[in-house]
Design a protein around this motif. Structure first.
Motif, mmCIF file in Angstrom:
data_model
loop_
_atom_site.group_PDB
_atom_site.id
_atom_site.type_symbol
_atom_site.label_atom_id
_atom_site.label_comp_id
_atom_site.label_asym_id
_atom_site.label_seq_id
_atom_site.Cartn_x
_atom_site.Cartn_y
_atom_site.Cartn_z
ATOM 1 N N SER B 24 3.502 -71.183 -19.411
ATOM 2 C CA SER B 24 3.649 -70.992 -17.958
ATOM 3 C C SER B 24 2.820 -69.812 -17.452
ATOM 4 O O SER B 24 2.534 -69.713 -16.264
ATOM 5 N N GLU B 25 2.419 -68.922 -18.356
ATOM 6 C CA GLU B 25 1.572 -67.798 -17.935
ATOM 7 C C GLU B 25 0.218 -68.283 -17.398
ATOM 8 O O GLU B 25 -0.478 -67.547 -16.704
ATOM 9 N N CYS B 27 -0.307 -70.563 -15.243
ATOM 10 C CA CYS B 27 -0.196 -71.185 -13.924
ATOM 11 C C CYS B 27 -1.211 -70.637 -12.909
ATOM 12 O O CYS B 27 -1.213 -69.450 -12.593
ATOM 13 N N GLY B 28 -2.073 -71.517 -12.435
ATOM 14 C CA GLY B 28 -3.072 -71.130 -11.440
ATOM 15 C C GLY B 28 -4.356 -70.584 -12.039
ATOM 16 O O GLY B 28 -5.273 -70.218 -11.306
ATOM 17 N N HIS B 29 -4.445 -70.504 -13.355
ATOM 18 C CA HIS B 29 -5.614 -69.873 -13.974
ATOM 19 C C HIS B 29 -6.345 -70.779 -14.962
ATOM 20 O O HIS B 29 -7.172 -70.311 -15.739
ATOM 21 N N ALA B 30 -6.025 -72.070 -14.958
ATOM 22 C CA ALA B 30 -6.604 -72.972 -15.956
ATOM 23 C C ALA B 30 -8.057 -73.315 -15.623
ATOM 24 O O ALA B 30 -8.487 -73.120 -14.489
ATOM 25 N N PRO B 31 -8.795 -73.827 -16.619
ATOM 26 C CA PRO B 31 -10.227 -74.104 -16.426
ATOM 27 C C PRO B 31 -10.515 -75.190 -15.393
ATOM 28 O O PRO B 31 -11.584 -75.227 -14.819
ATOM 29 N N LEU B 33 -8.403 -78.183 -12.542
ATOM 30 C CA LEU B 33 -7.143 -78.526 -11.883
ATOM 31 C C LEU B 33 -6.235 -79.412 -12.739
ATOM 32 O O LEU B 33 -5.023 -79.190 -12.831
ATOM 33 N N ASP B 36 -4.392 -77.358 -15.146
ATOM 34 C CA ASP B 36 -3.313 -76.602 -14.517
ATOM 35 C C ASP B 36 -2.068 -77.470 -14.439
ATOM 36 O O ASP B 36 -0.957 -77.029 -14.743
ATOM 37 N N ILE B 37 -2.276 -78.709 -14.036
ATOM 38 C CA ILE B 37 -1.148 -79.631 -13.888
ATOM 39 C C ILE B 37 -0.530 -79.927 -15.254
ATOM 40 O O ILE B 37 0.692 -79.886 -15.424
ATOM 41 N N PHE B 92 -8.435 -70.438 -23.505
ATOM 42 C CA PHE B 92 -7.838 -71.772 -23.398
ATOM 43 C C PHE B 92 -7.829 -72.484 -24.758
ATOM 44 O O PHE B 92 -6.888 -73.208 -25.095
#
Lengths: 330, 251
Positions: B24-25, B27-31, B33, B36-37, B92
């Motif tokens: 969950s850390e 959230c909003g920072h994934a490579p 979209l 992120d989902i 990641f």
């Protein structure tokens, strides 16, 4: 209301008589409540305007993950953590539908993303405010999603088909988001002294920025008139703001919280609450990049994008290898 | 017996809690979209599983603690998660390698638990296995895609594997708690899961062009709670701050 200050052609609204036959047919279809679909003819201004509006809305969903993501790792219970995760996941999903809707207008998600990251395209001013206590998760759901719903419910009837359909799905989830926000506020407002203080503090900090979400008055704006004629904007900013205030005031009373506006009072004659306008100087400051979190938000998105470049490249390279191997085998 | 069962349930629940928190850390920072989902979805599943495991642990303990009490009011030494899941996210690639190494064990553990003599455990395992099947599928695809992607992605995945490999062994060691579970027909002998795990890893790493490290040394101390890494305390400082700062509050 995740799209603010969207500029249209600025040329004013043409009458049907002034239009060429193609444009007249287009406008008549809209007037009759018909939908425009991706392959239909549309004026350039309509297309550009929609790209800006849908793009800004999508960007808002994406950046909007950050202020709430800020509390996922500090959620007070496992259930609250799960609900917040689900909500933020919904928002990323909304971003996805909206980018898809924008892509039907001939722009790519990558292009829109680049424009967000460079600061060329905006996202809603509200996400440039910090979330400081757990009560802010309540206030964001209640007020921010609440304000968004005011605008998005009518947009389910917007003239552009893919946008309207995306909005139908989004609205269902947003109303769940608002309810969960209000539920957090209820717990806080009926909780310990410290919790009640957090709830009031969150309302104090988010009230003005939530009112700003509707944008400044646009009663006399040619941009708005054109957008309304095209039915990509359904109500004036002031109308929506009034509706929002009228709905929130009794909700705040039920919570036992005080709306931070000494001049707020019911106007029997108008059948609405009179209220103080938010600080528009602050709004324009935020739009210029001087909100409390503008730099952090954009930096976080840029970092995610830059740090993720090797991942995107790696997965693309692998997909290309797989395609090549498949071709070679055929 | 109930002490051992409590320990075992905490192991299951703490793994999902700690890994769910770590994921969950992102959230909003994934490579991208979609990631992120998917990450939020994985975290959500794991937190849901945590509630089931830890509520049952609390019930077995009979001291009036529920899942929230266990999650937010134990200190580092009370946690029974594997060292692997408390390792920081890193890039990641490291996050997804950790996920893969865990999911591959987790799914076979859950599959075995579906035959548990304890019907509540079997039911939780059945529900969780559906979710974890998807986690493993996604982690596998990602490890293969990035391992066999560009030179950079390959190198990063190999580095992630090398870094995390010393935390794999702990999943398959047998201690008194495990032995008691085996005797009661509640859970499998951890060592019995190893051959299938190795076979899966061999297949996936071959497709990913990654090399499994030769050294099979494995750090211990997570599931016994005897020696966690320094990372866990920092994670708890964040995760438990609110509950400890306002102990009288309900949320």
């Amino acid at each position: 209301m995740y799209a603010q200050m969207i500029k249209s052609t600025g040329e004013g609204v043409k009458s049907l008589d002034e239009m060429e036959p193609q444009e007249r047919a287009f406008q008549e279809r809209i007037n009759a409540g018909g939908k425009i679909e991706p392959k239909d003819w549309m004026p350039d201004g309509y297309r550009k305007n929609l790209i800006r509006q849908i793009g800004q809305h999508a960007h808002s969903e994406i950046v909007g993950q950050l202020p709430e993501g800020n509390w996922i790792t500090r959620a007070p219970t496992l259930e609250r953590k799960a609900i917040l995760l689900a909500k933020v996941q919904d928002e990323a999903g909304h971003g996805l539908y909206l980018y898809c809707a924008a892509e039907t207008l001939g722009v790519t998600r990558d292009q829109l993303t680049r424009d967000l990251l460079s600061g060329k395209m905006k996202y809603s001013s509200i996400f440039n405010y910090p979330t400081l206590t757990w009560a802010d998760m309540g206030a964001v759901g209640w007020l921010v999603d609440g304000a968004a719903i005011m605008n998005q419910v009518p947009l389910q009837r917007t003239s552009y088909g893919p946008y309207a359909r995306a909005m139908v799905r989004i609205c269902k989830e947003e109303s769940f988001h608002q309810r969960q926000g209000y539920d957090i506020m209820m717990k806080m407002a009926k909780g310990t002294k410290a919790q009640k203080k957090m709830a009031q503090d969150a309302l104090n900090r988010f009230w003005g920025p939530a009112l700003m979400m509707f944008g400044p008055s646009d009663e006399n704006s040619v941009h708005s008139a054109q957008s309304m004629a095209w039915k990509i904007k359904m109500n004036s900013n002031d109308e929506l703001r009034q509706k929002f205030v009228d709905e929130c005031v009794p909700q705040a009373e039920y919570l036992g919280l005080t709306v931070p506006d000494p001049d707020l009072k019911w106007n029997e004659e108008r059948g609405h609450y009179d209220f103080t306008q938010p600080d528009w100087d602050e709004f324009f400051d935020v739009l210029r990049g001087n909100g409390p979190c503008n730099k952090e938000r954009l930096a976080a998105r840029n970092k995610a994008w830059d740090d993720g470049a090797w991942v995107r490249d790696g997965l693309m390279a692998h997909a290309a290898k797989k395609r090549a191997a498949k071709l070679a085998a055929e | 017996m109930s002490d051992n069962l409590f320990e075992f349930l905490c192991r299951m629940g703490d793994n999902t809690l700690v890994l769910g928190h770590r994921v969950s850390e992102w959230c909003g920072h994934a490579p991208v979209l979609e990631e992120d989902i998917a990450l939020a979805n994985t975290a959500l599943d794991l937190i849901g599983q945590t509630t089931l495991w830890l509520d049952l642990a609390g019930e077995v303990e009979g001291a009036g603690r529920d899942a929230d009490k266990l999650a937010f009011h134990r200190d580092v030494w009370g946690f029974r998660n594997l060292l692997l899941v408390e390792q920081p996210n890193g890039d990641f690639g490291q996050t997804m390698m950790r996920q893969f190494l865990f999911d591959a064990w987790h799914l076979s553990q859950l599959n075995a638990l579906m035959d548990s003599s304890n019907t509540q455990i079997a039911a939780i395992a059945e529900k969780s296995a559906k979710e974890v099947t998807y986690h493993l599928e996604r982690a596998t695809e990602t490890v293969i895609g990035l391992g066999d992607g560009t030179e950079e992605s390959h190198n990063r995945m190999q580095a992630a594997l090398d870094k995390l490999w010393p935390y794999v062994g702990e999943m398959f060691t047998l201690d008194d708690v495990d032995a008691a579970m085996v005797d009661a027909g509640i859970a499998p002998d951890p060592a019995s899961l190893r051959p299938a795990y190795d076979a899966l890893l061999d297949d996936v790493f071959a497709a990913a062009t990654l090399t499994k490290p030769q050294d099979d040394f494995g750090h211990q101390g997570g599931k016994s709670g005897k020696r966690h890494s320094e990372h866990l305390g920092h994670m708890l400082a964040q995760m438990q701050w609110l509950q400890r700062a306002y102990p009288d509050a309900t949320w």
